[in-house]
Design an enzyme around this catalytic site. Structure first.
Site, short mmCIF file in Angstrom:
data_model
loop_
_atom_site.label_atom_id
_atom_site.label_comp_id
_atom_site.label_asym_id
_atom_site.label_seq_id
_atom_site.Cartn_x
_atom_site.Cartn_y
_atom_site.Cartn_z
N ARG A 10 0.81 -1.21 0.00
CA ARG A 10 0.00 0.00 0.00
C ARG A 10 0.85 1.27 0.00
O ARG A 10 0.49 2.28 -0.59
CB ARG A 10 -0.91 0.02 1.23
CG ARG A 10 -1.64 1.35 1.40
CD ARG A 10 -2.52 1.39 2.63
NE ARG A 10 -3.13 2.71 2.77
CZ ARG A 10 -4.02 3.03 3.71
NH1 ARG A 10 -4.38 2.12 4.59
NH2 ARG A 10 -4.53 4.24 3.77
N SER A 11 2.00 1.24 0.68
CA SER A 11 2.75 2.45 1.00
C SER A 11 3.74 2.86 -0.09
O SER A 11 4.58 2.06 -0.51
CB SER A 11 3.52 2.22 2.30
OG SER A 11 4.47 3.24 2.50
#
Length: 233
Positions: A10-11
């Protein structure tokens, strides 16, 4: 325990740390234990709580969100990269992270991370879409259904909860997060310090030398930080 790399698909910061790690420290990357970090859905959160673990999460403020957009744009330009920001609509982060576990079982974990990062950050695709997971599986030469339906597999679900428990025990509150013995390093800008710490430690097959004693663990040390960005920091 081996040095550990907690990553999140996600990051954007985890993506940048991954690229720096593979470009400049590929030999070390092969010696790390890679552990996924993801926000649990209701089912995983319930199982995590029943196992005695926890996951702290707060919604990101508008100000922090705007800062991250600016900061990541700056970091990508420094590396000569182009980013395509994805749009997450009702994401289930078990979909890509449990698919990683399934791919890793087939010896394709590192390659899966590469493809998932490319799909999300360079192509702007929704990696929580099971169809996208199936397409990545085909690119890896794996059965599409195995990765596409990883979040529906009870055994992979249990292993996902085990990964969350490990994260909690290591005191992980954001990504990228590196752990070497009792030393912890948070953020893409701490990669160099992590590498230096690992390089300064004799390998298991090296001749033993004098070592300073490690500090005692803090009693009841747990993961979680109520101010973190929910996997984006």
């Amino acid at each position: 325990m081996p040095p550990r790399f907690y990553f999140s698909l996600r990051s954007p910061y985890s993506w940048l740390a991954y690229r720096d790690l593979m470009e400049h420290h590929a030999e070390l990357a092969s010696r790390l234990e890679w552990r996924p970090f993801f926000e649990p859905d209701e089912q995983s959160a319930k199982a995590l709580a029943e196992a005695g673990g926890g996951f702290s999460y707060v919604a990101m403020s508008r100000e922090k969100h705007l800062y991250i957009l600016q900061d990541v744009r700056r970091l990508t330009r420094e590396r000569g990269l182009e980013i395509t920001w994805p749009v997450d609509r009702d994401p289930c982060w078990e979909v890509p992270h449990l698919a990683y576990l399934a791919a890793d079982d087939q010896g394709c974990g590192a390659r899966f991370v590469e493809l998932a990062h490319r799909a999300r950050w360079e192509e702007g695709r929704d990696i929580c879409d099971r169809t996208v997971m199936g397409e990545l599986a085909e690119e890896l030469g794996l059965a599409p259904g195995r990765l596409a339906r990883a979040a529906d597999d009870p055994r992979l679900r249990a292993r996902g909860v085990a990964a969350l428990l490990a994260m909690d025990r290591d005191g992980v509150f954001g990504v990228p997060f590196f752990v070497h013995r009792r030393e912890k390093f948070w953020g893409v800008d701490r990669l160099a310090a992590f590498v230096a710490a690992v390089d300064a430690t004799p390998r298991p097959d090296a001749a033993p030398g004098p070592q300073a004693p490690e500090p005692a663990a803090t009693a009841g040390e747990r993961g979680g930080d109520n101010g973190h960005a929910g996997g984006c920091g």
